[in-house]
Write a protein that holds these residues in place. Structure first.
Motif, PDB file in Angstrom:
ATOM      1  N   ALA A  38       0.838  -1.202   0.000  1.00 15.18           N
ATOM      2  CA  ALA A  38       0.000   0.000   0.000  1.00 15.18           C
ATOM      3  C   ALA A  38       0.871   1.250   0.000  1.00 15.18           C
ATOM      4  N   GLN A  39       1.962   1.193   0.779  1.00 13.26           N
ATOM      5  CA  GLN A  39       2.841   2.358   0.854  1.00 13.26           C
ATOM      6  C   GLN A  39       3.525   2.638  -0.470  1.00 13.26           C
ATOM      7  N   THR A  40       3.930   1.579  -1.198  1.00 14.29           N
ATOM      8  CA  THR A  40       4.614   1.813  -2.467  1.00 14.29           C
ATOM      9  C   THR A  40       3.633   2.238  -3.547  1.00 14.29           C
ATOM     10  N   ARG A  41       2.361   1.789  -3.430  1.00 13.68           N
ATOM     11  CA  ARG A  41       1.362   2.220  -4.415  1.00 13.68           C
ATOM     12  C   ARG A  41       1.177   3.729  -4.384  1.00 13.68           C
ATOM     13  N   GLY A  42       1.262   4.288  -3.172  1.00 12.53           N
ATOM     14  CA  GLY A  42       1.233   5.736  -3.033  1.00 12.53           C
ATOM     15  C   GLY A  42      -0.117   6.380  -3.273  1.00 12.53           C
ATOM     16  N   ASP A  43      -1.209   5.600  -3.267  1.00  8.98           N
ATOM     17  CA  ASP A  43      -2.537   6.220  -3.379  1.00  8.98           C
ATOM     18  C   ASP A  43      -2.930   6.797  -2.016  1.00  8.98           C
ATOM     19  N   GLU A  44      -4.166   7.298  -1.929  1.00  7.75           N
ATOM     20  CA  GLU A  44      -4.594   7.965  -0.704  1.00  7.75           C
ATOM     21  C   GLU A  44      -4.463   7.052   0.527  1.00  7.75           C
ATOM     22  N   LEU A  45      -4.944   5.816   0.374  1.00  3.98           N
ATOM     23  CA  LEU A  45      -4.882   4.860   1.478  1.00  3.98           C
ATOM     24  C   LEU A  45      -3.422   4.568   1.852  1.00  3.98           C
ATOM     25  N   GLY A  46      -2.590   4.404   0.818  1.00  3.53           N
ATOM     26  CA  GLY A  46      -1.176   4.142   1.031  1.00  3.53           C
ATOM     27  C   GLY A  46      -0.498   5.268   1.793  1.00  3.53           C
ATOM     28  N   ARG A  47      -0.858   6.499   1.437  1.00  3.52           N
ATOM     29  CA  ARG A  47      -0.270   7.666   2.121  1.00  3.52           C
ATOM     30  C   ARG A  47      -0.672   7.695   3.593  1.00  3.52           C
ATOM     31  N   GLN A  48      -1.937   7.323   3.864  1.00  4.93           N
ATOM     32  CA  GLN A  48      -2.401   7.282   5.257  1.00  4.93           C
ATOM     33  C   GLN A  48      -1.628   6.227   6.057  1.00  4.93           C
ATOM     34  N   VAL A  49      -1.510   5.044   5.454  1.00  4.65           N
ATOM     35  CA  VAL A  49      -0.770   3.957   6.103  1.00  4.65           C
ATOM     36  C   VAL A  49       0.649   4.425   6.419  1.00  4.65           C
ATOM     37  N   LYS A  50       1.273   5.039   5.412  1.00  6.51           N
ATOM     38  CA  LYS A  50       2.660   5.471   5.535  1.00  6.51           C
ATOM     39  C   LYS A  50       2.838   6.473   6.679  1.00  6.51           C
ATOM     40  N   SER A  51       1.892   7.408   6.781  1.00  7.53           N
ATOM     41  CA  SER A  51       2.052   8.446   7.797  1.00  7.53           C
ATOM     42  C   SER A  51       2.006   7.856   9.216  1.00  7.53           C
ATOM     43  N   TYR A  52       1.206   6.817   9.409  1.00  6.37           N
ATOM     44  CA  TYR A  52       1.168   6.179  10.737  1.00  6.37           C
ATOM     45  C   TYR A  52       2.449   5.406  11.002  1.00  6.37           C
ATOM     46  N   ILE A  53       2.867   4.616  10.001  1.00  7.60           N
ATOM     47  CA  ILE A  53       4.039   3.769  10.188  1.00  7.60           C
ATOM     48  C   ILE A  53       5.292   4.621  10.410  1.00  7.60           C
ATOM     49  N   GLU A  54       5.396   5.715   9.653  1.00  8.09           N
ATOM     50  CA  GLU A  54       6.571   6.578   9.803  1.00  8.09           C
ATOM     51  C   GLU A  54       6.660   7.197  11.192  1.00  8.09           C
ATOM     52  N   LYS A  55       5.480   7.457  11.778  1.00  4.80           N
ATOM     53  CA  LYS A  55       5.482   8.011  13.137  1.00  4.80           C
ATOM     54  C   LYS A  55       5.637   6.922  14.194  1.00  4.80           C
ATOM     55  N   GLY A  56       5.748   5.674  13.724  1.00  2.00           N
ATOM     56  CA  GLY A  56       5.879   4.567  14.676  1.00  2.00           C
ATOM     57  C   GLY A  56       4.580   4.253  15.383  1.00  2.00           C
ATOM     58  N   LEU A  57       3.458   4.667  14.774  1.00  2.00           N
ATOM     59  CA  LEU A  57       2.155   4.409  15.395  1.00  2.00           C
ATOM     60  C   LEU A  57       1.498   3.184  14.773  1.00  2.00           C
ATOM     61  N   LEU A  58       0.581   2.576  15.538  1.00  2.00           N
ATOM     62  CA  LEU A  58      -0.198   1.472  15.025  1.00  2.00           C
ATOM     63  C   LEU A  58      -1.220   2.032  14.038  1.00  2.00           C
ATOM     64  N   VAL A  59      -1.357   1.385  12.878  1.00  2.00           N
ATOM     65  CA  VAL A  59      -2.345   1.841  11.902  1.00  2.00           C
ATOM     66  C   VAL A  59      -3.742   1.552  12.474  1.00  2.00           C
ATOM     67  N   PRO A  60      -4.641   2.560  12.528  1.00  2.00           N
ATOM     68  CA  PRO A  60      -5.960   2.351  13.131  1.00  2.00           C
ATOM     69  C   PRO A  60      -6.790   1.292  12.397  1.00  2.00           C
ATOM     70  N   ASP A  61      -7.711   0.671  13.139  1.00  5.02           N
ATOM     71  CA  ASP A  61      -8.581  -0.377  12.594  1.00  5.02           C
ATOM     72  C   ASP A  61      -9.211   0.025  11.278  1.00  5.02           C
ATOM     73  N   GLU A  62      -9.777   1.228  11.260  1.00  3.35           N
ATOM     74  CA  GLU A  62     -10.539   1.674  10.106  1.00  3.35           C
ATOM     75  C   GLU A  62      -9.714   1.607   8.812  1.00  3.35           C
ATOM     76  N   ILE A  63      -8.469   2.071   8.895  1.00  4.82           N
ATOM     77  CA  ILE A  63      -7.597   2.094   7.711  1.00  4.82           C
ATOM     78  C   ILE A  63      -7.135   0.686   7.355  1.00  4.82           C
ATOM     79  N   THR A  64      -6.795  -0.092   8.381  1.00  9.46           N
ATOM     80  CA  THR A  64      -6.365  -1.472   8.154  1.00  9.46           C
ATOM     81  C   THR A  64      -7.482  -2.260   7.470  1.00  9.46           C
ATOM     82  N   ILE A  65      -8.697  -2.110   7.962  1.00  9.43           N
ATOM     83  CA  ILE A  65      -9.845  -2.822   7.398  1.00  9.43           C
ATOM     84  C   ILE A  65     -10.048  -2.443   5.934  1.00  9.43           C
ATOM     85  N   LYS A  66      -9.937  -1.143   5.651  1.00  8.94           N
ATOM     86  CA  LYS A  66     -10.109  -0.657   4.280  1.00  8.94           C
ATOM     87  C   LYS A  66      -9.062  -1.285   3.357  1.00  8.94           C
TER      88      LYS A  66
END
Ligand SMILES: [Zn+2]
Length: 232
Positions: A38-66
């Protein structure tokens, strides 16, 4: 056959998911891989995933489910799979059932690889790493020939901060806390399959494959017998 694999850090869940998917010809869907894709695809969802992972945060349920939903929508429904790393929470498990039932499908089994907290701690805290070449060792399972020295380069072996005893105890506690309601959920649905994970890797794989072969699948109106037989 649709499977979910559950297991604490150090239980060997990923290793078993790979081995079982090879033996049974299933697709191994690791949530970690999907996050990376998802991060390499770089679409909207990928960007959201990336921003959480880069901050060292757990990706929220809602985004993971999507993310899982998008992947399953593109996935051939006749192909059997093992989900590894998802669901992690009760909310994710419910969402998964919902998305599968929309395609007249369902999870057949949740395989729990059971290892006692004490053994998990021993496995994880025994990890040693070479300061010079990063080669991994284990105090008990794969000790170096000379204590404290790397076999390959003679470098000093140390415990990485991630592998420190307190951090590990916390990680295991958090996992077990989070997973208890998830296991109840699959147990109540008659889908939970517990396997003793404190054995040799090959023995654990054999036990899982054997248990999947003999465990009577509950007749479900959503999944005709014909489809089940075909998928095996
Ligand atoms: Zn070394």
């Amino acid at each position: 056959m649709y499977l979910v694999f559950l297991g604490a850090p150090g239980a060997g869940k990923g290793t078993q998911a790979v081995a079982v998917s090879k033996q049974l010809g299933l697709t191994h869907l690791a949530s970690g891989d999907l996050f990376r894709q998802a991060q390499t695809r770089g679409d909207e969802l990928g960007r959201q995933v990336k921003s959480y992972i880069e901050k060292g945060l757990l990706v929220p349920d809602e985004i993971t489910i999507k993310m899982i939903q998008e992947h399953l929508e593109r996935f051939n429904p006749e192909q059997s799979f093992i989900l590894d790393g998802f669901p992690r929470t009760l909310e994710q498990a419910r969402a998964l059932d919902k998305m599968l039932s929309q395609r007249q499908k369902a999870i057949d089994r949740a395989v729990y690889i059971e290892v006692s907290p004490d053994e998990l701690t021993t496995r994880l805290t025994g990890r040693l790493t070479c300061r010079r070449c990063q080669a991994p060792y284990h105090r008990v399972n794969s000790p170096p020939r000379v204590q404290g020295r790397c076999d390959k380069c003679g470098g000093e072996l140390y415990t990485r901060p991630d592998d420190a005893a307190e951090t590990i105890k916390k990680r295991i506690e958090v996992y077990l806390e989070q997973t208890a309601p998830l296991m109840d959920y699959y147990r109540k649905a008659g889908k939970l399959l517990s396997v003793n994970g404190s054995q040799d890797i090959e023995k654990v794989t054999g036990d899982i494959v054997a248990a999947l072969a003999v465990s009577p699948g509950r007749p479900r109106p959503t999944q005709p017998t014909e489809a089940r037989v075909k998928s095996r």
